[in-house]
Design an enzyme around this catalytic site. Structure first.
Site, PDB file in Angstrom:
ATOM      1  N   CYS A   2      10.830 -30.731  48.347  1.00  0.00           N
ATOM      2  CA  CYS A   2      11.219 -31.910  49.102  1.00  0.00           C
ATOM      3  C   CYS A   2      10.077 -32.620  49.820  1.00  0.00           C
ATOM      4  CB  CYS A   2      12.319 -31.586  50.107  1.00  0.00           C
ATOM      5  SG  CYS A   2      13.643 -30.569  49.424  1.00  0.00           S
ATOM      6  N   ARG A  50      15.043 -34.883  48.312  1.00  0.00           N
ATOM      7  CA  ARG A  50      15.282 -33.489  47.942  1.00  0.00           C
ATOM      8  C   ARG A  50      14.892 -33.162  46.510  1.00  0.00           C
ATOM      9  NH1 ARG A  50      20.825 -29.992  47.274  1.00  0.00           N
ATOM     10  NH2 ARG A  50      19.849 -27.948  47.556  1.00  0.00           N
ATOM     11  N   LEU A  51      14.185 -32.040  46.371  1.00  0.00           N
ATOM     12  CA  LEU A  51      14.024 -31.359  45.095  1.00  0.00           C
ATOM     13  C   LEU A  51      14.893 -30.113  45.190  1.00  0.00           C
ATOM     14  CD1 LEU A  51      12.599 -30.982  42.337  1.00  0.00           C
ATOM     15  CD2 LEU A  51      10.826 -29.699  43.557  1.00  0.00           C
ATOM     16  N   ALA A  52      16.005 -30.105  44.475  1.00  0.00           N
ATOM     17  CA  ALA A  52      16.995 -29.041  44.618  1.00  0.00           C
ATOM     18  C   ALA A  52      16.529 -27.787  43.894  1.00  0.00           C
ATOM     19  CB  ALA A  52      18.344 -29.500  44.072  1.00  0.00           C
ATOM     20  N   VAL A  53      16.383 -26.676  44.643  1.00  0.00           N
ATOM     21  CA  VAL A  53      15.921 -25.406  44.084  1.00  0.00           C
ATOM     22  C   VAL A  53      16.898 -24.274  44.401  1.00  0.00           C
ATOM     23  CG1 VAL A  53      14.082 -23.660  44.213  1.00  0.00           C
ATOM     24  CG2 VAL A  53      13.492 -26.091  44.101  1.00  0.00           C
ATOM     25  N   GLY A  74      10.156 -27.061  51.672  1.00  0.00           N
ATOM     26  CA  GLY A  74       9.571 -25.774  51.358  1.00  0.00           C
ATOM     27  C   GLY A  74      10.602 -24.706  51.096  1.00  0.00           C
ATOM     28  N   GLU A  75      10.195 -23.462  51.304  1.00  0.00           N
ATOM     29  CA  GLU A  75      11.063 -22.313  51.066  1.00  0.00           C
ATOM     30  C   GLU A  75      10.834 -21.268  52.154  1.00  0.00           C
ATOM     31  OE1 GLU A  75      13.239 -22.424  48.757  1.00  0.00           O
ATOM     32  OE2 GLU A  75      12.452 -23.910  47.331  1.00  0.00           O
ATOM     33  N   SER A 370       1.722 -19.657  41.256  1.00  0.00           N
ATOM     34  CA  SER A 370       0.295 -19.914  41.038  1.00  0.00           C
ATOM     35  C   SER A 370      -0.549 -18.843  41.716  1.00  0.00           C
ATOM     36  CB  SER A 370      -0.080 -21.285  41.590  1.00  0.00           C
ATOM     37  OG  SER A 370      -1.487 -21.451  41.666  1.00  0.00           O
ATOM     38  N   GLY A 371      -1.703 -18.542  41.141  1.00  0.00           N
ATOM     39  CA  GLY A 371      -2.643 -17.595  41.730  1.00  0.00           C
ATOM     40  C   GLY A 371      -3.564 -18.199  42.770  1.00  0.00           C
TER      41      GLY A 371
END
Length: 599
Positions: A2, A50-53, A74-75, A370-371
């Site tokens: 988001c 919103r990016l729905a995850v 974020g998360e 991602s690393g």
């Protein structure tokens, strides 16, 4: 993931400013392609894209409960544990989202909720009881958040463009902003534009009628490390298993980024173990070539692709190579998208290739692991192990990459060098220390701190902008603050116990990886070696030098630029001439497009 945006003004009725608030919010459309929300009270406007995850149906924002309204990007990876704790206190939930957990956590613990969150997040929370706004950013600065104080409040957003969209803010760049543009200093809190700031990682900014205050809730500290090497390696493995398992939670398709290096390969193998064999999708970037194949350069001994394929076969992933041509990398549309995503000059082919890689991944997945940051955490870069770079006064990555402003006007270059020297000394003064720590261990604590508080933020910024430009959520497990705190305090002798870089990570994950990757020397994110790309960059620079109205001309050492253009195209110039040319071209594009007042 988001994007958020908003406006506090204690002197006007913002219900009459809906169009401006909506315009600010819509600058975040690429970060949040799935939904839009706007909540307005007389003195506050909160916007969300919103990016729905997680909880696709129930996680809409802005979200309100009682006196509090939240917009969040974020998360929170420990939201399930927090939810159970809150339920034990009598809280009831309407959704499965981590957003509601954060909101309820505020109602239970107030601003102290930040001490309990594990994740990557930037949030804005309005409390109607006090008419105060909290702006919060995660400990490592994975998710961005900017703000600009005004006469009667504040403007804020996930990216500068949200603030730039409000007529109250005038884009202006002073000398220190220019120095930031010409370097990789990434000074905490600095946003290049005069009067705009970043919420610093691990900080809470409180906005009230009395003004703006800033409180730090997390910082790296020095602690004695008592674990021996085998115990340390074992604990790193335990942490990584827990971190990866938490960060695999998603209601949408997920993948990993795979470079064939130790970092991304370890994450891929750990993800495969957690999800089940053969279920992980992986993606890698590669480039077309016109000159007979990969040739080692000052930074890279080997090409990524053979190692990528070794890991994909060993782990059993569903793998895709994303192969980019010079035409892709120099596409005016891609170059402009990168610049507008960053609101700052782009970083040449490494920015553009990352954006194009993410664009292809987004066709298949919404979340990627991602690393990024493993080199900063575990000591992976070559200059960590170069005695000259370690001993040098200054940011060690500048020693490894050579001068950053070779084509910049000499006086401006000297002033930039002086600015960077001052920023370096400022950072060294911040370093936490153990009593009696001396010699190499003391110096390597400084080197690690420089990377974890300066360089990593530059890279996280790039990762965030390039991924969110296509609506892809990229998670960075190596930035989990528990891992960062633990490894920061391990002695340098532990970090190099096998005589190599990233010894602790290698020891913790070698049993999961093909021997080729375990033995491979560190190789950074790839850059194209295709000479047609360098020709295109040179053509752009030649055009700038021929244009008396090019806005970057006052900042260029034209004699040095013309000398560089006369040198033959080739890989020897990859790390210096080409990067310096890219910097001039990108700065000219940015000055042309954004037209900031230069003071």
């Amino acid at each position: 993931m988001c994007g958020i945006a908003g406006w506090v003004d204690y002197d006007r009725d913002l219900t009459l400013e809906r169009d401006t608030a909506l315009t600010m919010t819509r600058t975040m459309a690429l970060r949040g392609p799935d939904a839009e929300g706007l909540w307005i009270d007389p003195h506050i406007a909160l916007g969300h894209r919103r990016l729905a995850v997680i909880d696709i149906e129930g996680g809409a924002q802005p979200m309100s409960e009682g006196p509090a309204t939240l917009v969040y990007s974020g998360e929170t990876y420990n939201f399930r544990e927090l939810r159970r704790e809150l339920e034990s206190h009598g809280h009831r939930f309407r959704t499965r989202s981590d957003t509601e957990v954060v909101l309820q956590a505020y109602l239970r613990w107030g601003a102290d909720l930040v001490e309990r969150l594990n994740g990557m997040y930037a949030l804005a929370l309005w409390d109607r009881r006090t008419e105060e706004l909290l702006l919060v950013r995660d400990r490592m600065g994975i998710k961005p958040l900017y703000y600009a104080p005004t006469r009667h409040g504040v403007l804020f957003g996930s990216e500068p463009k949200a603030i730039l969209a409000n007529p109250l803010f005038t884009p202006r760049v002073r000398s220190d902003g220019l120095f930031e543009l010409l370097s990789t200093a990434k000074t905490p809190g600095h946003a290049v534009f005069d009067g705009m700031y970043e919420v610093e990682p691990g900080h809470v900014v409180r906005v009230s009628r009395d003004g703006v205050t800033d409180r730090r809730y997390w910082a790296l500290t020095a602690r004695e490390h008592t674990d021996d090497v085998p115990t340390t390696v074992r604990h790193v493995r335990e942490l990584l298993e827990d971190i990866v398992e938490r960060q695999l939670i998603s209601d949408v398709p997920l993948c990993t980024l795979l470079s064939g290096g130790l970092d991304s390969s370890a994450l891929t193998a750990l993800a495969d173990r957690a999800l089940g064999t053969g279920t992980v999708r992986t993606f890698a970037v590669d480039f077309t070539d016109e000159s007979g194949g990969f040739v080692p350069d000052a930074m890279r001994d080997t090409a990524d692709t053979p190692y990528v394929h070794d890991v994909a076969k060993h782990v059993g992933t569903h793998h895709t190579d994303v192969v980019l041509s010079s035409d892709n990398l120099t596409s005016p549309e891609a170059v402009e998208t990168v610049m507008r995503a960053r609101d700052l000059p782009g970083g040449g082919d490494m920015d553009t290739s990352l954006y194009l890689l993410f664009a292809e991944i987004r066709r298949h997945s919404t979340v990627a692991l991602s690393g990024e940051s493993a080199d900063e955490v575990f000591g992976g870069y070559r200059w960590f192990h170069d005695p000259a770079a370690v001993a040098a006064e200054g940011f060690p990555w500048r020693h490894g990459l050579g001068r950053e402003q070779d084509l910049i006007d000499r006086d401006l270059g000297r002033r930039t060098d002086a600015y960077l020297a001052a920023r370096y000394r400022q950072t060294i003064d911040e370093v936490p220390r153990l009593p009696g720590e001396s010699g190499l261990e003391r110096r390597m604590r400084e080197i690690c701190y420089l990377h974890l508080t300066r360089m990593v933020r530059f890279l996280l910024d790039r990762k965030d902008r390039m991924s969110m430009a296509v609506g892809l959520e990229v998670r960075v497990p190596f930035c989990d603050h528990r891992l960062v705190e633990y490894v920061f305090n391990t002695p340098w002798s532990h970090k190099t116990y096998d005589g190599r870089e990233k010894s602790l990570l290698r020891g913790a994950t070698a049993d999961l990886l093909p021997e080729s990757v375990v033995r491979r020397r560190k190789s950074p994110y790839p850059a194209t070696q295709n000479p047609s790309y360098e020709r295109a960059v040179r053509d752009r620079l030649s055009g700038i030098l021929a244009d008396p109205n090019a806005p970057v001309r006052p900042y260029v050492d034209e004699d040095a630029a013309r000398t560089a253009l006369r040198r033959p195209i080739g890989r020897a110039s990859l790390q210096q001439d080409r990067m310096a040319m890219e910097r001039i071209v990108a700065l000219n594009d940015w000055l042309t497009t954004y037209r900031p007042e230069l003071a």
